[in-house]
Design an enzyme around this catalytic site. Sequence first.
Site, PDB file in Angstrom:
ATOM      1  N   ALA A   1      25.686  -2.523 -18.734  1.00 42.96           N
ATOM      2  CA  ALA A   1      25.747  -2.702 -20.194  1.00 42.96           C
ATOM      3  C   ALA A   1      24.332  -2.550 -20.730  1.00 42.96           C
ATOM      4  CB  ALA A   1      26.316  -4.068 -20.550  1.00 42.96           C
ATOM      5  N   HIS A   2      24.114  -1.483 -21.469  1.00 37.96           N
ATOM      6  CA  HIS A   2      22.764  -1.225 -21.965  1.00 37.96           C
ATOM      7  C   HIS A   2      22.743  -0.622 -23.365  1.00 37.96           C
ATOM      8  CE1 HIS A   2      23.932   2.825 -20.763  1.00 37.96           C
ATOM      9  NE2 HIS A   2      22.975   3.276 -21.554  1.00 37.96           N
ATOM     10  N   ARG A   3      23.896  -0.183 -23.876  1.00 38.59           N
ATOM     11  CA  ARG A   3      23.892   0.533 -25.156  1.00 38.59           C
ATOM     12  C   ARG A   3      23.512  -0.378 -26.310  1.00 38.59           C
ATOM     13  NH1 ARG A   3      25.382   5.803 -25.738  1.00 38.59           N
ATOM     14  NH2 ARG A   3      26.373   6.755 -23.921  1.00 38.59           N
TER      15      ARG A   3
END
Length: 358
Positions: free
Chosen positions: A204-206
């Site tokens: 999860a990085h967006r």
Amino acid sequence: MEISIVVGTRPEIIKMSPVIRECEKLKLDYFILHTGQHYSYTMDRVFFEQLELPSPKYNLDVGSGSHAEQTGKILTGIEKILLEEKPDVVLVQGDTNTVLAGALAASKLRIKVGHVEAGLRSYDRDMPEEINRVLADHCSDFLFAPTEKSRQMLLKGGISDEKIFVTGNTIVDAVFQNIKLADKKINILDELGLKKQEYFLLTAHRQENVDDKSRFDGILKGLKQLTREYNIPVIYPIHPRSRKKLNVFNLETIGVKLMDPLDFLGFLQLEKNAKVVLTDSGGVQEETCILGTPCVTLRDNTERPETLDVGSNILAGTTPEKIIESTSIMYDNNKEWDNPFGDGTSGKKIIKILREHL
């Protein structure tokens, strides 16, 4: 014919690796330009070495900044190099600021542009990547669409059919080539004390997820419930920026095992052997489809609809209830789907097309 291959982030390096290997194999005249959008080349050197790729000829080291600041620095830096080198074609891949700047710089100098992975659309203009990919497509002379569906997206956008070439996606080549390298070099499961099919893997990085406290919290609460229900851990190689947001928002990570980001070979092995992968990454949606691992996408839309069509992926958004429901569906997935992204020869096809047309 001289080719300029422009990369700026690790996913771009991965997806351009089959093209670079084909240039090496055929002893073509080419050079790699690394913009340093995410990491300096010094930090990425290990990445090139591990994937057994030649070093970039040029390194811009632009670093982080606002979208305008970063894109402007890359644009200026690339223009100077292109004026000096005068390549026949510039290849860019994907939807980053590097891609937009590379395509724009080359087209302004009347140098041909080839966009690898053209025609992807989420139709969500809140995503900066969507703007980058649309503009890059309209700057390009060679649009290497990964699937027939992406070709149709380009035609719908008014791009001439003669510029579009359906080549498959270079990620298939990269996964096939690099999983062999990974299995020769490392065993990440032993290193982390994990067993096949007995863990969930999270990325999860967006910006739309980790910069939004309620969405990030929803993801983590969903994962907490997952670990309780299935009694297996969630492994989360967390990007420094995501970790920073986690601390700023003071969010709990109960049941989630945080670790530093992995190199690509280690991450490929984790993807291959996970029970389910939960992600907001477009590239991971493709990789899991190719590797035969069920995927749950923590977004409300995707520019990889082919993964939904074949049944390797499901959209869950970020509410805990939907994450649990979607993971339950994919947990029991029989993993029998066709790979829609090609046969692993995309890099060869791209180079063949360029040689025929230039």
